[in-house]
Design an enzyme around this catalytic site. Structure first.
Site, mmCIF file in Angstrom:
data_model
loop_
_atom_site.group_PDB
_atom_site.id
_atom_site.type_symbol
_atom_site.label_atom_id
_atom_site.label_comp_id
_atom_site.label_asym_id
_atom_site.label_seq_id
_atom_site.Cartn_x
_atom_site.Cartn_y
_atom_site.Cartn_z
ATOM 1 N N GLY A 15 0.594 -1.211 0.048
ATOM 2 C CA GLY A 15 0.079 -0.071 -0.024
ATOM 3 C C GLY A 15 0.598 1.172 0.004
ATOM 4 O O GLY A 15 0.346 2.390 0.291
ATOM 5 N N SER A 16 2.173 1.305 -0.297
ATOM 6 C CA SER A 16 2.863 2.565 -0.231
ATOM 7 C C SER A 16 2.582 3.472 -1.285
ATOM 8 O O SER A 16 2.471 4.694 -1.179
ATOM 9 C CB SER A 16 4.167 2.245 -0.247
ATOM 10 O OG SER A 16 4.813 1.836 -1.535
ATOM 11 N N ARG A 67 -13.390 -14.415 -12.914
ATOM 12 C CA ARG A 67 -12.774 -13.166 -12.829
ATOM 13 C C ARG A 67 -13.948 -12.012 -13.346
ATOM 14 O O ARG A 67 -13.957 -10.973 -12.621
ATOM 15 C CB ARG A 67 -11.756 -13.113 -14.086
ATOM 16 C CG ARG A 67 -10.966 -11.825 -14.156
ATOM 17 C CD ARG A 67 -9.877 -11.915 -15.074
ATOM 18 N NE ARG A 67 -8.897 -12.863 -14.989
ATOM 19 C CZ ARG A 67 -7.963 -12.854 -13.795
ATOM 20 N NH1 ARG A 67 -7.860 -11.677 -13.225
ATOM 21 N NH2 ARG A 67 -7.127 -13.763 -13.851
ATOM 22 N N ASN A 109 -2.815 2.386 -13.764
ATOM 23 C CA ASN A 109 -1.774 1.567 -13.072
ATOM 24 C C ASN A 109 -0.604 2.168 -12.980
ATOM 25 O O ASN A 109 -0.005 2.915 -13.686
ATOM 26 C CB ASN A 109 -1.748 0.305 -13.700
ATOM 27 C CG ASN A 109 -1.060 -0.861 -12.978
ATOM 28 O OD1 ASN A 109 -0.936 -1.103 -11.952
ATOM 29 N ND2 ASN A 109 -0.187 -1.749 -13.685
ATOM 30 N N HIS A 111 3.566 0.609 -12.763
ATOM 31 C CA HIS A 111 4.321 -0.366 -13.080
ATOM 32 C C HIS A 111 5.830 -0.303 -12.676
ATOM 33 O O HIS A 111 6.325 0.669 -13.242
ATOM 34 C CB HIS A 111 4.100 -1.051 -14.425
ATOM 35 C CG HIS A 111 4.722 -2.387 -14.585
ATOM 36 N ND1 HIS A 111 4.430 -3.609 -14.043
ATOM 37 C CD2 HIS A 111 6.089 -2.564 -15.491
ATOM 38 C CE1 HIS A 111 5.269 -4.702 -14.526
ATOM 39 N NE2 HIS A 111 6.380 -3.991 -15.269
ATOM 40 N N ASP A 143 -5.751 -1.398 -19.946
ATOM 41 C CA ASP A 143 -6.733 -1.915 -21.070
ATOM 42 C C ASP A 143 -6.897 -3.642 -20.601
ATOM 43 O O ASP A 143 -6.154 -3.844 -19.331
ATOM 44 C CB ASP A 143 -6.497 -1.805 -22.492
ATOM 45 C CG ASP A 143 -4.982 -2.371 -22.790
ATOM 46 O OD1 ASP A 143 -4.484 -2.905 -22.052
ATOM 47 O OD2 ASP A 143 -4.651 -1.679 -23.979
ATOM 48 N N ASP A 147 -0.278 -4.763 -18.365
ATOM 49 C CA ASP A 147 0.625 -3.565 -18.574
ATOM 50 C C ASP A 147 0.803 -2.811 -19.962
ATOM 51 O O ASP A 147 1.901 -2.587 -20.123
ATOM 52 C CB ASP A 147 2.042 -4.239 -17.940
ATOM 53 C CG ASP A 147 1.818 -4.572 -16.577
ATOM 54 O OD1 ASP A 147 1.202 -4.038 -15.564
ATOM 55 O OD2 ASP A 147 2.671 -5.634 -16.172
ATOM 56 N N GLU A 176 8.004 6.091 -8.047
ATOM 57 C CA GLU A 176 6.703 5.856 -8.284
ATOM 58 C C GLU A 176 5.878 6.854 -7.231
ATOM 59 O O GLU A 176 4.908 7.197 -7.767
ATOM 60 C CB GLU A 176 6.422 4.561 -7.756
ATOM 61 C CG GLU A 176 7.245 3.357 -8.599
ATOM 62 C CD GLU A 176 6.770 1.898 -8.094
ATOM 63 O OE1 GLU A 176 5.744 1.769 -7.857
ATOM 64 O OE2 GLU A 176 7.558 1.092 -8.194
HETATM 65 C C1 GRF Z 1 5.020 -1.557 -6.971
HETATM 66 O O1 GRF Z 1 6.126 -1.506 -7.224
HETATM 67 C C2 GRF Z 1 3.860 -1.023 -8.209
HETATM 68 O O2 GRF Z 1 4.640 -0.426 -9.272
HETATM 69 C C3 GRF Z 1 3.623 -2.513 -8.649
HETATM 70 O O3 GRF Z 1 3.539 -3.277 -7.187
HETATM 71 C C4 GRF Z 1 4.234 -2.619 -6.333
HETATM 72 C C5 GRF Z 1 3.347 -2.133 -5.070
HETATM 73 O O4 GRF Z 1 3.877 -1.454 -4.013
HETATM 74 N N1 GRF Z 1 2.521 -2.454 -9.368
HETATM 75 P P1 GRF Z 1 2.835 -0.844 -2.998
HETATM 76 O O5 GRF Z 1 1.871 -1.801 -2.486
HETATM 77 O O6 GRF Z 1 2.187 0.282 -3.621
HETATM 78 O O7 GRF Z 1 3.798 -0.628 -1.838
#
Ligand code: GRF
Length: 213
Positions: A15-16, A67, A109, A111, A143, A147, A176
């Protein structure tokens, strides 16, 4: 009615990134309101952080649902909560039609690589094993591909000789946390155009741009 854009965050773990988005909102760097934080896993650190931040946090375990069935339930929940945008932040599931159709071009998203390099799991490890000298992170629209949606913003992180997976991941994660709120600022304000796969910002893009000469 309050014009503040309403977002939901979907996560599966730490959850960061959700916290970085929430803190950017608190600091008024991002004009948005988080109306729901949802985890597809029963108890996650991310849900706990969300509760500590006073955000509405819910576990929505998959419980063997197909799903599309799960995503349809998720879409109704998100609509009920009033979400206009859906931010995936470490959400470890592919998103299927019912959710994509409920929020067309409004699922985002992040990534941990410079897409289209190294999609899927363990992107930082893939980058190290390939031997690239630069990696980074990408914010993109979601989509039906893994990714693969249009790129909103990217940040570059050099790979250092001494890097191992943990150290490279740590430096990418720092970027990020900066990039995701900045990219959302552009998307939520509507200051962009989508032409094919290309997202063109009407203001300078929130990239770690190397200035063109
Ligand atoms: C991050 O590296 C994000 O890019 C990827 O999963 C990780 C999630 O980290 N999709 P957090 O849960 O947001 O700490």
């Amino acid at each position: 009615m309050d014009p503040t854009p309403r977002i939901a965050v979907l996560l599966s773990g730490r959850g960061s990134n959700m916290e970085a988005i929430a803190r950017a909102i608190q600091a008024k760097r991002l004009n948005a309101r988080i109306v729901a934080v949802i985890s597809n896993r029963a108890e996650t650190a991310g849900l706990e952080i969300a509760r500590e931040l006073g955000l509405p946090a819910h576990a929505m375990p998959v419980r063997g649902r197909a799903r599309e069935e799960y995503d349809a339930a998720l879409a109704s929940f998100l609509r009920e909560a009033g979400a206009e945008w859906v931010c995936l932040a470490g959400y470890m599931r592919l998103v299927s039609r019912p959710l994509l159709e409920a929020f067309p071009r409004r699922i985002v998203n992040i990534h941990p690589s410079l897409l289209p390099a190294f999609p899927g799991l363990e992107a930082q490890r893939q980058a190290l094993e390939y031997g690239v000298r630069y990696s980074g992170c990408t914010v993109h629209l979601v989509d039906a591909t893994l990714d693969g949606g249009p790129i909103v913003a990217q940040a570059v992180v050099p790979v250092l000789d001494a890097d191992d997976e943990a150290e490279l991941s740590r430096r990418i994660l720092e970027q990020e946390h900066r990039l995701y709120p900045e990219a959302l600022t552009m998307l939520l304000s509507g200051d962009y155009e989508l032409q094919g796969r290309r997202i063109k910002g009407k203001k300078p893009k929130p990239d770690m741009a190397v200035k063109p000469s």
